[in-house]
Enzyme design. Structure first.
Site, PDB file in Angstrom:
ATOM      1  N   HIS A  26     -21.483  10.979 -21.071  1.00 15.18           N
ATOM      2  CA  HIS A  26     -20.725  10.988 -19.814  1.00 15.18           C
ATOM      3  C   HIS A  26     -19.956   9.690 -19.634  1.00 15.18           C
ATOM      4  O   HIS A  26     -18.753   9.688 -19.311  1.00 15.18           O
ATOM      5  CB  HIS A  26     -21.680  11.210 -18.631  1.00 15.18           C
ATOM      6  N   ARG A  32      12.193 -10.130  -3.687  1.00 19.09           N
ATOM      7  CA  ARG A  32      11.781 -10.511  -2.332  1.00 19.09           C
ATOM      8  C   ARG A  32      11.931 -12.012  -2.169  1.00 19.09           C
ATOM      9  O   ARG A  32      11.120 -12.785  -2.692  1.00 19.09           O
ATOM     10  CB  ARG A  32      10.338 -10.065  -2.094  1.00 19.09           C
ATOM     11  N   ARG A  88      16.702  -8.840  -1.649  1.00 19.90           N
ATOM     12  CA  ARG A  88      16.460  -8.527  -0.245  1.00 19.90           C
ATOM     13  C   ARG A  88      16.453  -9.816   0.571  1.00 19.90           C
ATOM     14  O   ARG A  88      15.762 -10.779   0.230  1.00 19.90           O
ATOM     15  CB  ARG A  88      15.121  -7.803  -0.093  1.00 19.90           C
ATOM     16  N   GLU A 106      13.626   2.309   5.576  1.00 22.91           N
ATOM     17  CA  GLU A 106      12.168   2.182   5.747  1.00 22.91           C
ATOM     18  C   GLU A 106      11.732   2.465   7.177  1.00 22.91           C
ATOM     19  O   GLU A 106      10.545   2.348   7.502  1.00 22.91           O
ATOM     20  CB  GLU A 106      11.702   0.784   5.319  1.00 22.91           C
ATOM     21  N   SER A 129      18.097   1.762  -0.644  1.00 22.16           N
ATOM     22  CA  SER A 129      16.850   1.597  -1.392  1.00 22.16           C
ATOM     23  C   SER A 129      15.714   1.980  -0.448  1.00 22.16           C
ATOM     24  O   SER A 129      15.557   1.385   0.616  1.00 22.16           O
ATOM     25  CB  SER A 129      16.685   0.150  -1.864  1.00 22.16           C
ATOM     26  N   GLY A 134      12.350   1.959   1.018  1.00 23.08           N
ATOM     27  CA  GLY A 134      11.123   1.164   1.070  1.00 23.08           C
ATOM     28  C   GLY A 134       9.991   2.048   1.551  1.00 23.08           C
ATOM     29  O   GLY A 134       9.667   2.079   2.751  1.00 23.08           O
ATOM     30  N   ASP A 184       6.714   0.906   3.904  1.00 18.61           N
ATOM     31  CA  ASP A 184       6.877   0.879   5.359  1.00 18.61           C
ATOM     32  C   ASP A 184       7.280   2.240   5.906  1.00 18.61           C
ATOM     33  O   ASP A 184       6.851   2.626   6.998  1.00 18.61           O
ATOM     34  CB  ASP A 184       7.922  -0.176   5.756  1.00 18.61           C
ATOM     35  N   CYS A 223      12.088   1.400  -3.963  1.00 18.82           N
ATOM     36  CA  CYS A 223      11.531   0.107  -4.385  1.00 18.82           C
ATOM     37  C   CYS A 223      10.120  -0.118  -3.862  1.00 18.82           C
ATOM     38  O   CYS A 223       9.561  -1.192  -4.039  1.00 18.82           O
ATOM     39  CB  CYS A 223      12.447  -1.043  -3.950  1.00 18.82           C
TER      40      CYS A 223
END
Length: 879
Positions: free
Chosen positions: A454, A561, A617, A744, A763, A765, A768, A830
């Protein structure tokens, strides 16, 4: 009228959704004329009906089961419960997706106090008959009646100790009868009634138990980990028993047509003589390797090897097979596409193409993209490994390297991981109940079990390092320590390192090195790139991340970022000066210090990417995240900023928000402090101009985050465009650039037609967007999810993968609206979902230009994007 029960001869491999994987493959093997014990399958629809009817088997389904039983009895010439020539069956689960060990099995059903005597007389082997009966009592009691299996093991051990037997096989017929008496007495003491003697009652109760096992804890956790819907249900296979425990001409085994660890084209597996199937995977006895069967029973080995070859060529994939030998006759109990390590998956796929068995597209579809993750993680540094102390050696059950702190129980391993610890799960042997702890661990070590135990099978499927069957360790799970052969003690919390490629176990933590990729990996990536239509970018904030992204095949950066750059020690102070500044002029002074730092960062990334698209961004998180919150840290920073602790504490308090996720962040910062957007834009454009002097051809993409209204976007975009055009004019050069936004916020998706008038790209997001659509914080979701799982509101964490029903609908709306306004708008994703295969397939269906994910998930995304393109082409071809 719905049909709920099918004989094996009525089905085929294409009926997997109805018959489950096991049932469909048993039917297919029956159709191929292979030696398959006869039987029938109760469908997955019967399982879903069982739950719809309040967890009861309806009378019409029960009647159909018994009608099929009678038909099968007539075909075989035996009857369930017949004392003179008994028909005994196994009852096994079989979902449409392979879930090894997650659901339940009952063997030897049909035995009772009278039938066992008839079986003993028929076979002339009372030991075999009572061995089979005690196994049935134990399994039925455990699986159906939920009496702990360990209680029966204690009774068996007591009899072994009484007669001086070391192994189960050392017990004679009288000892087995004693075991049966003890097992029945234990059953009566727990349940208050005698062990059931009616075989039909045994059968229906066992079918119910298998249906129930679809919703046991370990099955639910496995489904959650592998994206298997709870609505599928499981089928139940009722199959004529064949016996590997009838003496030294009988046996049972598990084998693969190729090595599941390496992919080598050679039969790989284990078998035990005079045993039943659970003995092999349970690790109670050490099995023999499959090539030794050639010496023990050469004719059977040759037949098995031919059967294995037939099945692999028929299914065009590596097969995982279970077989039993009954008095010299081979029977095939199961075949399925075998689970394999990532390295083996690549080699098998490439080799099958080279052998002319499949084409490149078929090869790509055979690989689980998530498995590639296992190839991208560190291995032990050779120098560190050379200096490390080997304290024991087991079987190399699943390759890889892992270091962590020792834990002996699955729940404690899970808790340790939640605390941020790296964990090595040490068990005498694993069972399906350990699935969550295994998932939480870096690696798994067991004292018992072979290469198909297992622990080995599950670890390979998870891509986890595993060393199994280390019998030289004395593992004391309940006392939370183990002893090596020389008596050295290792306690819970001690560090251990496992080498799943060699089976070596090392004391302490060993330094690791990055994985190297070539050969079959490169071939699969090349084939993927030839067919996929979506580009794959990476989320990268540093030169190092960008280098790794390019190395792993990224075609650009989908999310850089900028805030992550501010946390570097040499620039966090200047950024804090900007935050505490009281006037715009003071903020600009602080930002001017940051400008050259950001410009250098962007230049480094642009150079690495060599003209590939880079989406940067603008500042997104709320400003309070950059300031300390503990009193001593505030006091230290206040001194450095030449202000009082009270003043700085007041600023920290003023910046505090009750719900910062929906607070002063993203484009709202640029609306309040336009100078932040100005300085960041200047840094981006100056960096692009500088590197383009060397011919890099950079076209920067500037992304404005957290937009909810077109006027908001237009305001910030005007700042960006004004600043960018000014810098370009000052430099006296030509430079193209793009300005877009993240989608977002649900309102942005619903008004995407308006927003697209200002945005050159979207893009998504989805981190969020998912949180705001559900109104559920992923940081706090864990506090409620267990309750939601329990009452089946959610089957999995809705923030962990893309919700195509709700969030996906918003994405489709935004995509359609955006294209209606701006037909050439560029669409990408993204969020972390950009590296999830199912989410990538959804993005492909929406016609996205690219997905972007963390660098180490780029190969996963490349393969998943290729699979999406192939599936799309096949779908179009079928229309």
């Amino acid at each position: 009228m719905a049909k709920y029960v099918y004989q094996f001869s009525e089905g085929n491999a294409k009926m997997k959704n109805l018959l489950g994987g096991k049932g469909a493959n048993l039917a297919e093997m029956t159709g191929l004329g292979l030696p398959v014990p006869r039987g029938f399958t109760i469908t997955t629809e019967a399982c879903t009906r069982y739950y719809d009817d309040g967890e009861i088997i309806s009378q019409d389904i029960e009647d159909e089961i018994f009608a099929m039983l009678a038909k099968t009895e007539t075909m075989i010439g035996k009857k369930l419960g017949d004392v003179k020539d008994p028909y005994l069956v196994s009852v096994r689960s079989g979902a449409r997706a392979s879930m090894p060990g997650m659901m339940d099995t009952i063997l030897n059903l049909g035995l009772n106090d009278e039938v066992v005597e008839g079986l003993a007389a028929l076979t002339g082997n009372p030991r075999f008959a009572y061995d089979s009966y005690r196994r049935f009592i134990s399994m039925f009691s455990d699986v159906v009646m939920e009496i702990e299996k360990i209680k029966f093991e204690h009774e068996l051990d007591a009899v072994k100790e009484k007669v001086g037997a070391k192994m189960d096989t050392d017990l004679d017929a009288d000892a087995m009868k004693e075991v049966v008496r003890r097992f029945k007495a234990l059953y009566h003491s727990v349940k208050g009634v005698e062990f059931p003697q009616d075989p039909k009652v045994q059968l229906i109760e066992s079918v119910k138990a298998v249906f129930r096992s679809w919703n046991n804890d370990r099955a639910i956790i496995y489904r959650r980990m592998n994206d298997i819907p709870g609505s599928w249900g499981t089928a139940v296979n009722v199959q004529e028993m064949v016996y590997g425990n009838m003496g030294n001409t009988s046996g049972t085994g598990v084998a693969f047509t190729r090595n599941p660890s390496t992919g080598e084209k050679k039969l790989y597996g284990e078998f035990l003589m005079n045993a039943q199937g659970e003995d092999v995977v349970a690790g109670i006895r050490t099995p023999q390797t499959i090539d030794q069967l050639k010496e023990v029973m050469p004719d059977v080995y040759e037949q098995f090897a031919e059967t294995a070859e037939t099945l692999e060529r028929h299914y065009k994939d590596m097969q995982d097979m279970e077989f039993t030998i009954e008095r010299g006759k081979l029977f095939m109990l199961q075949t399925r596409n075998g689970k394999r390590t990532a390295a083996a998956a690549l080699k098998v796929a490439v080799d099958l193409v080279a052998e002319g068995m499949i084409d490149k597209n078929e090869a790509l579809l055979k690989i689980d993209p998530k498995q590639l993750d296992a190839l991208l993680h560190p291995t032990f540094d050779p120098a560190a490994l050379k200096a490390a102390k080997v304290i024991a050696k087991g079987l190399p059950a699943s390759p890889g390297a892992a270091s962590g702190q020792v834990y002996f129980h699955a729940d404690e391993a899970t808790e340790a991981k939640a605390r941020g610890e790296k964990v090595i799960l040490v068990r005498l042997e694993t069972s399906p109940e350990d699935i969550q702890g295994m998932d939480a661990s870096q690696g798994i070590l067991t004292g018992r079990g072979g290469m198909t135990s297992h622990a080995a099978v599950v670890a390979r499927g998870m891509g986890k390092c595993c060393v199994s069957g280390c019998s030289e360790l004395s593992i004391r799970e309940n006392d939370k320590y183990f002893l090596t052969a020389d008596g050295t003690r290792y306690n819970e919390g001690d560090w251990l390192s496992l080498d799943g490629s060699t089976g070596n176990i090392h004391a302490g933590a060993i330094k690791t090195q990055e994985a190297s990729l070539s050969g079959d990996f490169g071939t699969i990536m090349q084939w993927s790139d030839e067919v996929r239509t979506m580009k794959v970018r990476a989320n990268a904030d540093t030169v190092r991340d960008s280098q790794m992204a390019v190395q792993l095949g990224a075609e650009g950066i989908g999310l850089c970022r900028t805030e992550h750059m501010f946390f570097e020690p040499d620039r966090i102070f200047a950024f804090r000066q900007m935050i505490v500044a009281k006037t715009e002029d003071a903020r600009r002074v602080a930002l001017e210090k940051i400008l050259p730092m950001q410009r250098d960062d962007f230049m480094g990334i642009f150079k690495i990417m060599k003209g590939k698209p880079v989406t940067i961004r603008l500042l997104d998180p709320p400003l309070h995240e950059f300031l300390p919150h503990e009193a001593d840290e505030i006091a230290e920073l206040a001194t450095a900023l030449n202000m009082s602790s009270e003043q700085l504490a007041g600023i920290v308090s003023d910046l505090h928000e009750l719900n910062p996720m929906m607070g002063h962040r993203g484009c709202r910062l640029a609306v309040t402090y336009p100078e932040i957007a100005e300085i960041q834009t200047r840094a981006i454009i100056e960096a692009a101009i500088a590197v383009n002097k060397d011919g890099f051809g950079v076209i920067p993409e500037i992304m404005i985050p957290l937009v909810c209204d077109v006027k908001e976007l237009k305001f910030v975009k005007n700042i960006v465009v004004r600043t960018a055009d000014l810098v370009i004019a000052e430099a006296g050069v030509e430079l193209k650039y793009q300005v877009g936004t993240m989608i977002e916020i649900p309102r942005a998706a619903l008004t995407a037609d308006e927003i697209a008038a200002e945005a050159e790209f979207f893009s998504f997001g989805t981190n969020d967007l998912t949180q705001m659509t559900y109104g559920l914080s992923r940081d706090d979701a864990g506090k409620i999810l267990d309750a939601y799982y329990k009452v089946k509101i959610f089957e999995s964490d809705p923030t962990a993968r893309l919700d195509t029903v709700g969030v996906g609908k918003l994405m489709k709306i935004a995509s359609d609206y955006g294209r209606a306004t701006r037909p050439n708008i560029k669409l990408g994703i993204c969020g972390e979902h950009g590296g999830d295969p199912a989410s990538i397939a959804f993005c492909h269906s929406l016609g996205f230009n690219y997905v972007s994910c963390s660098p180490f998930r780029v190969p996963i995304a490349r393969l998943a994007a290729a699979q999406a393109a192939i599936a799309d082409a096949e779908h179009l071809g079928q229309k």
